[in-house]
Enzyme design. Structure first.
Site, PDB file in Angstrom:
ATOM      1  N   GLU A   1       0.695  -1.105  -0.242  1.00  0.00           N
ATOM      2  CA  GLU A   1      -0.035  -0.060  -0.120  1.00  0.00           C
ATOM      3  C   GLU A   1       0.936   1.402   0.073  1.00  0.00           C
ATOM      4  OE1 GLU A   1      -3.814   2.097   2.657  1.00  0.00           O
ATOM      5  OE2 GLU A   1      -2.307   0.681   3.374  1.00  0.00           O
TER       6      GLU A   1
ATOM      7  N   GLU B   1      -8.950  10.671   4.957  1.00  0.00           N
ATOM      8  CA  GLU B   1      -9.126  10.199   6.181  1.00  0.00           C
ATOM      9  C   GLU B   1      -9.610  10.966   7.314  1.00  0.00           C
ATOM     10  OE1 GLU B   1      -6.488   6.004   5.905  1.00  0.00           O
ATOM     11  OE2 GLU B   1      -5.318   7.754   6.379  1.00  0.00           O
TER      12      GLU B   1
END
Length: 510
Positions: free
Chosen positions: A158, A243
């Protein structure tokens, strides 16, 4: 999180977000349809004819989150949210747009997946609306997998690209490098995710509300060169959004584009010329900074590999590099090679020798520093302190070239420092911020130098009132800063250093 969504269970210090490739951009004319409102936890909305998908992705909370989505342009905005999670854990949500294959759900004509070794180009633009409250990041999330697609958690790396953040949040793992890629300076963080997969994050120093024509391939190449990405794996999915740990209302994406394509091959066998004028541009006790003039190539230079004593320590798309994690008072030898898109390497430039500054250990001199906080809070937009230097010896102590170091942790690229008042006179002091490698809680320090005078035995300088702020006046989070204290009256400060001629006289260096 569990189930079919990617954000699964990121470790307690951060969260990722990265990109993959496509185009989400505002159209030339107004949207024909009314915006779509989504207040569900897992809702998705097709945008731009199916080229992108918006996802609510509220994977770590069930609090109400509503978003308005313009399906024609791909723009969206959080219209209702008031999350309140601690920043010591994962975020509540990652509302985001994605292109590619996300847990088996693929957008139309994305151009993905592409094997990393075949990736010829990946460029992006990302424009956001940000708010000056809450705790959040604005970030990309790129996912890599050993097969072209998967309906489960990807088994590769990631890659997260943070263009801005506030509220004290930070990526997974620890800061391991600082690099200049595509004309921008990034702090590099590496660490395992909660389920053990590799995570590498690039955090833009200084932050931005938008990036234009970002060469994502530079960052992918750098991560691959660091051994974080397997070149046989596939880039399968690119996401961009926020986020959110706290607050969130008002955050939005105005436009996002990402275009990736395979390389053309071409059979290039001609290496670049060697970089020119390799030189040192500075050193701290734990880092060495280098610069060089560009190499040339018949097709084009794509990156530079940096070697310390014959061992490759990093790669950059720019012409500067900072090597961190070094030992104080130690000489290191560096060379640099240029690479082109075909992987041809130039002859080495250098070597150049760099000696790190003294540091570390505990001081044993006749001066000490005392500290009194002048901050109104550890999360405001300034770091403030009152200091005084005391002569603990039995004879007078000269102050010329005495240096005070207050260590803190931050990622901004520039700062403004102030002497508000000093009993010995602000004109007798100089002050600035210097880098300090990757020491935990102490990658920067406020450096205060005394230009002259002396102290009698047992005497002190009296108050020295100092503060500093980021160039953009955004907030700090001082809670984990090495030298930060809360004393309301003057107290001996062993985590603030006093140096003379490079020798540590007082305190314990980080």
């Amino acid at each position: 999180m569990t189930g079919r969504h990617l954000r699964g269970a990121l470790a307690a210090t951060a969260a990722g977000i990265l990109l993959a490739g496509l185009a989400l951009f505002t159209g030339a004319g107004p949207a024909a349809a009314a915006p779509v409102t989504d207040c569900t936890q897992w809702g998705t909305t097709e945008m731009q004819g199916g080229a992108y998908t918006y996802q609510q992705n509220e994977w770590n909370s069930s609090a109400r989150q509503c978003v308005s989505v313009d399906t024609a342009t791909g723009a969206w905005k959080v219209t209702e949210a008031n999350f309140s999670l601690t920043t010591a854990g994962p975020p509540a949500t990652y509302p985001s747009s994605y292109k590619g294959c996300h847990w088996g759900a693929c957008t139309a004509n994305s151009g993905l997946p592409i094997r990393v070794s075949e990736l010829g180009s990946a460029r992006s633009a990302f424009d956001t609306t940000q708010v000056a409250s809450g705790a959040w990041n604005a970030a990309y999330d790129l996912w890599f997998n050993s097969t072209p697609t998967t309906d489960d958690q990807p088994d590769g790396t990631e890659v997260m690209i943070w263009i801005n953040h506030r509220g004290g949040v930070q990526p997974i793992g620890s800061r391991t490098a600082t690099v200049t890629l595509d004309g921008r300076t990034w702090d590099v963080w590496t660490g395992p995710g909660a389920s053990g997969w590799k995570v590498i994050s690039y955090v833009l120093q200084g932050g931005a509300t938008a990036v234009t024509d970002l060469n994502v391939k530079r960052l992918v190449d750098d991560a691959t060169a660091r051994g974080q990405i397997n070149p046989a794996h596939y880039l399968i999915d690119a996401e961009a959004g926020f986020e959110i740990w706290q607050g969130g209302q008002g955050l939005g994406v105005n436009s996002f584009s990402f275009d990736a394509s395979k390389g053309s091959g071409g059979g290039d066998t001609t290496p670049p010329t060697a970089p020119r004028n390799l030189r040192s541009t500075g050193a701290s006790s734990s880092s060495a900074s280098l610069a060089w003039d560009p190499a040339t190539d018949d097709v084009g230079v794509t990156s530079y590999d940096v070697y310390r004593g014959g061992t490759r320590v990093g790669s950059t798309g720019g012409t500067t590099y900072t090597d961190t994690g070094l030992t104080a008072s130690t000489a290191y030898s560096y060379t640099v090679r240029a690479l082109d898109a075909a992987g041809n390497a130039s002859p080495p430039a250098g070597p150049v020798s760099v000696t790190t500054a003294p540091g570390g250990g505990t001081g044993t001199g006749n001066l000490k520093v005392q500290y009194q906080t002048s901050d109104t809070g550890p999360t405001d937009n300034a770091i403030g302190m009152n200091l005084r230097v005391v002569n603990t010896g039995s004879s007078a102590q000269g102050l010329k070239d005495v240096e005070i170091r207050y260590w803190f942790d931050d990622s901004a690229s520039s700062y403004t420092t102030w002497c508000d008042w000093a009993q010995i006179g602000c004109s007798n002091l100089t002050h600035s911020v210097s880098t300090n490698g990757t020491a935990t809680g102490a990658n920067r320090y406020l450096k205060v130098n005394v230009t002259g005078g002396s102290l009698a035995a047992g005497a002190s300088t009296g108050d020295i009132q100092l503060r500093l702020h980021r160039a953009d006046w955004s907030n700090f989070n001082e809670a984990d800063d090495y030298s930060h204290g809360t004393a309301s009256a003057y107290t001996d400060a062993p985590k603030i250093g006093v140096y003379s001629g490079g020798q540590l006289l007082w305190g314990t260096a980080p």
